[in-house]
Design an enzyme around this catalytic site. Structure first.
Site, PDB file in Angstrom:
ATOM      1  N   THR A 203     -37.408 -37.371 -12.507  1.00 50.40           N
ATOM      2  CA  THR A 203     -36.912 -36.162 -13.153  1.00 50.40           C
ATOM      3  C   THR A 203     -36.787 -36.414 -14.651  1.00 50.40           C
ATOM      4  OG1 THR A 203     -35.747 -35.399 -11.197  1.00 50.40           O
ATOM      5  CG2 THR A 203     -34.940 -34.595 -13.305  1.00 50.40           C
TER       6      THR A 203
ATOM      7  N   TYR B  47     -30.410 -35.674  -1.033  1.00 53.26           N
ATOM      8  CA  TYR B  47     -30.707 -34.245  -1.138  1.00 53.26           C
ATOM      9  C   TYR B  47     -30.846 -33.644   0.261  1.00 53.26           C
ATOM     10  CZ  TYR B  47     -31.249 -35.489  -6.030  1.00 53.26           C
ATOM     11  OH  TYR B  47     -31.011 -35.947  -7.299  1.00 53.26           O
TER      12      TYR B  47
ATOM     13  N   GLY C  80     -40.866 -46.619 -11.326  1.00 50.67           N
ATOM     14  CA  GLY C  80     -40.260 -45.475 -11.973  1.00 50.67           C
ATOM     15  C   GLY C  80     -40.002 -45.692 -13.440  1.00 50.67           C
TER      16      GLY C  80
END
Length: 361
Positions: free
Chosen positions: A25, A177, A316
């Site tokens: 994100t 989530y 990442g």
């Protein structure tokens, strides 16, 4: 001997190497969750990855509570994604869209809607909003009708991702989530067919995966799980009892690949844990490519692929600061350090301005 830099077939996707860009994100879309031109430059810079897994992309307004994160539920969003995907393809890269419903990790000030989850629980973490971090709110328990609606939203998002030109999709079932909330016994308190036993808690993931596969095809579908440790207040008391059967179910669906984010006692993101890593038991039941993620160094990644522990490694934060990460890893060159304060800021700083040693990316 297979190495980190050898090509791999990930379902229908031919990846030039096994250095995968993990979903990250970055909050560079608009307040209406529409991708922006700067995102095309960012992803194109990193197109030498064997495969780019996009930042998490919201499947609906209800499910997207992160400020400035992109969605993929409207035609305007689809049209804005097209030049992003095209920019990656022009540099011979591959990119899949990670489909995201944030569940209870949504704040109503961002969506205008009450957060939802499998059960009426409240995260202890503060949540990102346009006015800084705020206390979480209690989620509304999803009805069977709500679940059917969300499954249809996953279908729509899948069609939209393919229409935008993505090479496939990844179902985000990790990190606390919505799907992860269904999987784990700390957050799933239901007593119907979606709660209680491990088989029931897997049901929502299976429903989503079956709907997505029916539209995209198994060869263009993947899943991300975080099978051990706590993620944003979401944890399971016996993760091997739910995540190994979940992987077995996904193997039966013949999805393209499975990605695992695994925590460790000295992990640096999403907490630390002494719960055992499950990639071994999962690899015993999932016979398609397995991608591992979380704090891998160059040496760890090389060893994991060469010994067959993993088929590829996703990176990442190293991809944030090193658009030419594949080149740097292959040539054992020093890495840039990412700047934490610009992870979720808007604009070029800490996004498209990191230097590359290999000017081709």
């Amino acid at each position: 001997m297979v190495t980190l830099f050898d090509p791999i077939q990930l379902g229908d996707i031919h990846a030039a190497n096994r250095v995968i860009m993990a979903p990250l994100t970055r909050a560079r879309a608009t307040r209406d969750h529409i991708p922006t031109p700067i995102m095309a430059e960012y992803y194109a810079q990193r197109s030498s990855a064997g495969l780019i897994i996009s930042e998490a992309v919201g499947i609906s307004q209800e499910g997207l509570g992160w400020p400035y994160a992109p969605g993929i539920w409207s035609q305007q969003q689809v049209e804005a994604w097209k030049p992003v995907v095209e920019a990656v393809h022009k540099k011979n890269g591959k990119i899949v869209a990670q489909l995201w419903h944030m569940g209870r990790m949504v704040h109503s000030s961002v969506t205008g809607l009450q957060p939802v989850s499998c059960s009426p629980t409240t995260p202890s973490e503060k949540l990102h909003t346009y006015d800084g971090k705020q206390d979480a709110e209690q989620a509304r328990e999803l009805t069977k009708q709500d679940i059917e609606r969300i499954l249809e939203e996953y279908e729509r998002a899948t069609r939209n991702a393919l229409a935008a030109g993505f090479d496939g999709v990844q179902i985000h079932a990790a990190n606390g989530y919505l799907i992860d909330e269904f999987l784990r016994d700390s957050t799933n308190l239901r007593t119907d067919s979606y709660g209680g036993s491990a088989e029931n808690r897997i049901r929502f993931l299976q429903d989503v995966a079956e709907r997505v596969v029916a539209i995209a095809g198994a060869g263009k579908t993947s899943v991300r799980l975080s099978p051990n440790g706590e993620s944003q207040g979401c944890i399971d008391s016996h993760p091997e009892h739910v995540f190994v059967p979940a992987a077995c179910m996904l193997n039966t669906l013949e999805i393209a690949f499975l990605e695992l984010r695994e925590s460790s006692p000295d992990g640096t993101f999403f907490g630390q844990t002494n719960q055992a890593k499950l990639h071994g038991p999962i690899k015993n039941v999932f016979h398609h490519p397995l991608i591992l993620n979380q704090d891998y160094t160059r040496e760890d990644a090389l060893a994991a692929v060469e010994t067959g522990i993993a088929d590829a490694i996703s990176f990442g934060r190293n991809f944030i600061a090193n658009p030419d990460l594949v080149y740097r890893l292959e040539n054992d060159l020093p890495l840039n350090q990412d700047i934490v304060k610009t992870w979720y800021s808007q604009g070029q700083a800490g996004y498209t301005d990191y230097s590359a040693l290999n000017k081709e990316g």
